[in-house]
Design a protein around this motif. Structure first.
Motif, PDB file in Angstrom:
ATOM      1  N   LEU A 234       0.819  -1.216   0.000  1.00 38.64           N
ATOM      2  CA  LEU A 234       0.000   0.000   0.000  1.00 38.64           C
ATOM      3  C   LEU A 234       0.853   1.267   0.000  1.00 38.64           C
ATOM      4  O   LEU A 234       0.378   2.326  -0.418  1.00 38.64           O
ATOM      5  CB  LEU A 234      -0.918   0.004   1.231  1.00 38.64           C
ATOM      6  N   SER A 235       2.096   1.165   0.465  1.00 37.68           N
ATOM      7  CA  SER A 235       2.957   2.351   0.480  1.00 37.68           C
ATOM      8  C   SER A 235       3.315   2.818  -0.929  1.00 37.68           C
ATOM      9  O   SER A 235       3.780   3.945  -1.108  1.00 37.68           O
ATOM     10  CB  SER A 235       4.243   2.061   1.265  1.00 37.68           C
ATOM     11  N   PHE A 236       3.071   1.990  -1.919  1.00 33.31           N
ATOM     12  CA  PHE A 236       3.319   2.356  -3.314  1.00 33.31           C
ATOM     13  C   PHE A 236       2.013   2.663  -4.063  1.00 33.31           C
ATOM     14  O   PHE A 236       2.008   2.709  -5.291  1.00 33.31           O
ATOM     15  CB  PHE A 236       4.062   1.229  -4.047  1.00 33.31           C
ATOM     16  N   THR A 237       0.948   2.862  -3.304  1.00 32.66           N
ATOM     17  CA  THR A 237      -0.346   3.114  -3.921  1.00 32.66           C
ATOM     18  C   THR A 237      -0.992   4.365  -3.338  1.00 32.66           C
ATOM     19  O   THR A 237      -0.543   4.898  -2.322  1.00 32.66           O
ATOM     20  CB  THR A 237      -1.302   1.921  -3.710  1.00 32.66           C
TER      21      THR A 237
ATOM     22  N   TRP B 180       6.721   7.822  -0.954  1.00 34.19           N
ATOM     23  CA  TRP B 180       8.032   7.876  -0.329  1.00 34.19           C
ATOM     24  C   TRP B 180       8.722   9.220  -0.590  1.00 34.19           C
ATOM     25  O   TRP B 180       9.422   9.748   0.294  1.00 34.19           O
ATOM     26  CB  TRP B 180       8.896   6.727  -0.836  1.00 34.19           C
ATOM     27  N   GLN B 181       8.522   9.776  -1.758  1.00 33.84           N
ATOM     28  CA  GLN B 181       9.083  11.103  -2.030  1.00 33.84           C
ATOM     29  C   GLN B 181       8.414  12.165  -1.164  1.00 33.84           C
ATOM     30  O   GLN B 181       9.084  13.071  -0.639  1.00 33.84           O
ATOM     31  CB  GLN B 181       8.906  11.437  -3.510  1.00 33.84           C
ATOM     32  N   ASN B 182       7.099  12.041  -1.003  1.00 34.47           N
ATOM     33  CA  ASN B 182       6.400  12.976  -0.130  1.00 34.47           C
ATOM     34  C   ASN B 182       6.836  12.821   1.324  1.00 34.47           C
ATOM     35  O   ASN B 182       6.914  13.805   2.073  1.00 34.47           O
ATOM     36  CB  ASN B 182       4.885  12.756  -0.235  1.00 34.47           C
ATOM     37  N   LEU B 183       7.116  11.582   1.723  1.00 35.61           N
ATOM     38  CA  LEU B 183       7.548  11.334   3.097  1.00 35.61           C
ATOM     39  C   LEU B 183       8.911  11.962   3.367  1.00 35.61           C
ATOM     40  O   LEU B 183       9.129  12.593   4.400  1.00 35.61           O
ATOM     41  CB  LEU B 183       7.602   9.825   3.355  1.00 35.61           C
TER      42      LEU B 183
ATOM     43  N   ALA C 273       0.129   6.740   4.838  1.00 35.55           N
ATOM     44  CA  ALA C 273       0.194   6.162   6.179  1.00 35.55           C
ATOM     45  C   ALA C 273       0.952   4.838   6.162  1.00 35.55           C
ATOM     46  O   ALA C 273       1.708   4.534   7.085  1.00 35.55           O
ATOM     47  CB  ALA C 273      -1.218   5.957   6.726  1.00 35.55           C
ATOM     48  N   SER C 274       0.780   4.054   5.104  1.00 41.82           N
ATOM     49  CA  SER C 274       1.508   2.797   4.985  1.00 41.82           C
ATOM     50  C   SER C 274       3.000   3.034   4.799  1.00 41.82           C
ATOM     51  O   SER C 274       3.827   2.250   5.288  1.00 41.82           O
ATOM     52  CB  SER C 274       0.956   1.982   3.811  1.00 41.82           C
ATOM     53  N   ALA C 275       3.345   4.115   4.095  1.00 43.93           N
ATOM     54  CA  ALA C 275       4.761   4.455   3.947  1.00 43.93           C
ATOM     55  C   ALA C 275       5.371   4.810   5.300  1.00 43.93           C
ATOM     56  O   ALA C 275       6.496   4.392   5.618  1.00 43.93           O
ATOM     57  CB  ALA C 275       4.923   5.604   2.963  1.00 43.93           C
ATOM     58  N   VAL C 276       4.632   5.569   6.116  1.00 44.86           N
ATOM     59  CA  VAL C 276       5.112   5.904   7.464  1.00 44.86           C
ATOM     60  C   VAL C 276       5.254   4.641   8.304  1.00 44.86           C
ATOM     61  O   VAL C 276       6.231   4.459   9.044  1.00 44.86           O
ATOM     62  CB  VAL C 276       4.162   6.904   8.141  1.00 44.86           C
ATOM     63  N   ALA C 277       4.263   3.740   8.216  1.00 38.86           N
ATOM     64  CA  ALA C 277       4.309   2.499   8.984  1.00 38.86           C
ATOM     65  C   ALA C 277       5.495   1.634   8.578  1.00 38.86           C
ATOM     66  O   ALA C 277       6.191   1.070   9.427  1.00 38.86           O
ATOM     67  CB  ALA C 277       3.002   1.735   8.791  1.00 38.86           C
ATOM     68  N   THR C 278       5.752   1.539   7.271  1.00 36.45           N
ATOM     69  CA  THR C 278       6.880   0.746   6.799  1.00 36.45           C
ATOM     70  C   THR C 278       8.193   1.348   7.261  1.00 36.45           C
ATOM     71  O   THR C 278       9.109   0.630   7.689  1.00 36.45           O
ATOM     72  CB  THR C 278       6.858   0.661   5.265  1.00 36.45           C
ATOM     73  N   PHE C 279       8.294   2.661   7.196  1.00 32.44           N
ATOM     74  CA  PHE C 279       9.497   3.342   7.678  1.00 32.44           C
ATOM     75  C   PHE C 279       9.707   3.075   9.167  1.00 32.44           C
ATOM     76  O   PHE C 279      10.835   2.846   9.623  1.00 32.44           O
ATOM     77  CB  PHE C 279       9.386   4.846   7.419  1.00 32.44           C
ATOM     78  N   LEU C 280       8.629   3.090   9.932  1.00 33.15           N
ATOM     79  CA  LEU C 280       8.711   2.860  11.369  1.00 33.15           C
ATOM     80  C   LEU C 280       9.173   1.435  11.670  1.00 33.15           C
ATOM     81  O   LEU C 280      10.010   1.211  12.563  1.00 33.15           O
ATOM     82  CB  LEU C 280       7.350   3.120  12.010  1.00 33.15           C
ATOM     83  N   VAL C 281       8.658   0.466  10.931  1.00 34.00           N
ATOM     84  CA  VAL C 281       9.062  -0.934  11.137  1.00 34.00           C
ATOM     85  C   VAL C 281      10.538  -1.123  10.804  1.00 34.00           C
ATOM     86  O   VAL C 281      11.286  -1.768  11.552  1.00 34.00           O
ATOM     87  CB  VAL C 281       8.189  -1.873  10.287  1.00 34.00           C
ATOM     88  N   VAL C 282      10.971  -0.550   9.690  1.00 34.00           N
ATOM     89  CA  VAL C 282      12.373  -0.677   9.290  1.00 34.00           C
ATOM     90  C   VAL C 282      13.282  -0.010  10.312  1.00 34.00           C
ATOM     91  O   VAL C 282      14.328  -0.558  10.703  1.00 34.00           O
ATOM     92  CB  VAL C 282      12.586  -0.079   7.895  1.00 34.00           C
ATOM     93  N   ALA C 283      12.890   1.179  10.791  1.00 31.27           N
ATOM     94  CA  ALA C 283      13.700   1.900  11.771  1.00 31.27           C
ATOM     95  C   ALA C 283      13.784   1.128  13.086  1.00 31.27           C
ATOM     96  O   ALA C 283      14.866   1.009  13.682  1.00 31.27           O
ATOM     97  CB  ALA C 283      13.120   3.294  12.008  1.00 31.27           C
ATOM     98  N   ALA C 284      12.659   0.611  13.559  1.00 30.80           N
ATOM     99  CA  ALA C 284      12.644  -0.132  14.812  1.00 30.80           C
ATOM    100  C   ALA C 284      13.469  -1.410  14.707  1.00 30.80           C
ATOM    101  O   ALA C 284      14.229  -1.757  15.625  1.00 30.80           O
ATOM    102  CB  ALA C 284      11.208  -0.458  15.213  1.00 30.80           C
TER     103      ALA C 284
END
Length: 301
Positions: free
Chosen positions: A51-54, A70-73, A267-278
């Motif tokens: 969903l982060s790519f949609t 991702w660019q917006n993020l 929101a999915s892009a933020v969630a994916t970023f959070l999972v990767v960071a954690a």
């Protein structure tokens, strides 16, 4: 008369071999756990990545937009602020909870009178839900009817410290239990030898207890950091990211994008970023502390 005896003797090893084979672990035993993890952990994460790519507002079919989210993020100034607040809150929470949990855990591992009763009382806050605790403290911090006069949650420092305190009040008992278990594994002979050499309680704590609890502290710290990165209910109920956006951590930014703006792709892009960071931070902490190479032996031996 010898034939039945011979058969029974020959049957005994076969029965033993069969029993051994039945008791042997098999990979299929892990199948329920693997399926549970795949369905409730891997599948949702994979869906979030997709969903982060949609672009999707929750209705209809998601529309593929490539790297736009991702660019917006990366260019979103809210990300920098949320990341700063999240890191600061994580560091302060770790320091606050570690000091108190360590001291309480070491004390609870002793032989003081009424220790077991007090330890059980200390553990009660962890049994409550985060939502219930946040609602309780929200009522206690009410500027009109609360126990503390003044608008504590209306100031940046007050809101920040309130979140730190409420989180610590709930999760310190859990980490206290971890330190209690680790302290009980320290051989008593070490303290006896130190006492013979003239070391007092303070010296014994810094020279024996702390070094012996290094792996326990590493495990507790990883849990604290990951827990702080996924903080959400307390912030939502107490401050709603305020005042302004001063307590808007990454999970709250994800909530705003998904359930206020209905931009589930972002929101999915933020969630994916959070999972990767954690995940990356957890692996880094394990690498630095050496916890990953710890042998499965009693602490202190």
């Amino acid at each position: 008369m010898t034939e039945p005896v011979t058969k029974s003797v020959d049957a005994a090893p076969k029965a033993g071999v069969q029993a051994t084979r039945v008791g042997r672990p098999h990979a299929s035993w892990a199948l329920p756990g693997v399926l549970f993890f795949m369905f409730f952990a891997v599948a949702p994460m994979a869906l979030a990545v997709y969903l982060s790519f949609t672009e999707w507002n929750g209705l209809g079919d998601p529309r593929f937009v490539g790297l736009d989210n991702w660019q917006n993020l990366v260019g979103d100034p809210r990300l920098t602020q949320s990341l700063t607040v999240t890191v600061l809150m994580t560091v302060v929470s770790w320091a606050f909870q570690t000091v108190i949990a360590l001291l309480l855990g070491v004390w609870a591992a002793g032989k003081q009178r009424n220790r077991a009763i007090l330890s059980a009382v200390f553990f009660v806050p962890f049994l409550l839900s985060s939502t219930a605790i946040a609602l309780l403290f929200f009522a206690l911090l009410d500027p009109n009817f609360g126990v503390i006069k003044g608008d504590t949650l209306g100031t940046t420092s007050g809101a920040f410290l309130a979140i730190i305190f409420v989180g610590g009040w709930q999760f310190i008992p859990f980490h206290t239990l971890i330190y209690q278990g680790g302290a009980r594994q320290i051989p008593e002979v070490l303290y006896q030898a130190a006492a013979i050499d003239g070391a007092g309680r303070v010296r014994q704590f810094f020279s024996i207890t702390l070094p012996q609890l290094r792996h326990t502290m590493a495990m507790s710290s990883v849990l604290m950091v990951v827990g702080s990165l996924t903080y959400f209910e307390t912030v939502l109920i107490l401050t709603q990211g305020g005042p302004g956006t001063d307590t808007a951590i990454l999970p709250y930014l994800m909530y705003e994008a998904g359930f206020k703006s209905y931009d589930f792709g972002y929101a999915s892009a933020v969630a994916t970023f959070l999972v990767v960071a954690a995940t990356g931070l957890s692996l880094l902490m394990v690498r630095i502390t050496g916890f990953g190479s710890m042998r499965s032996v009693r602490e202190g031996m």
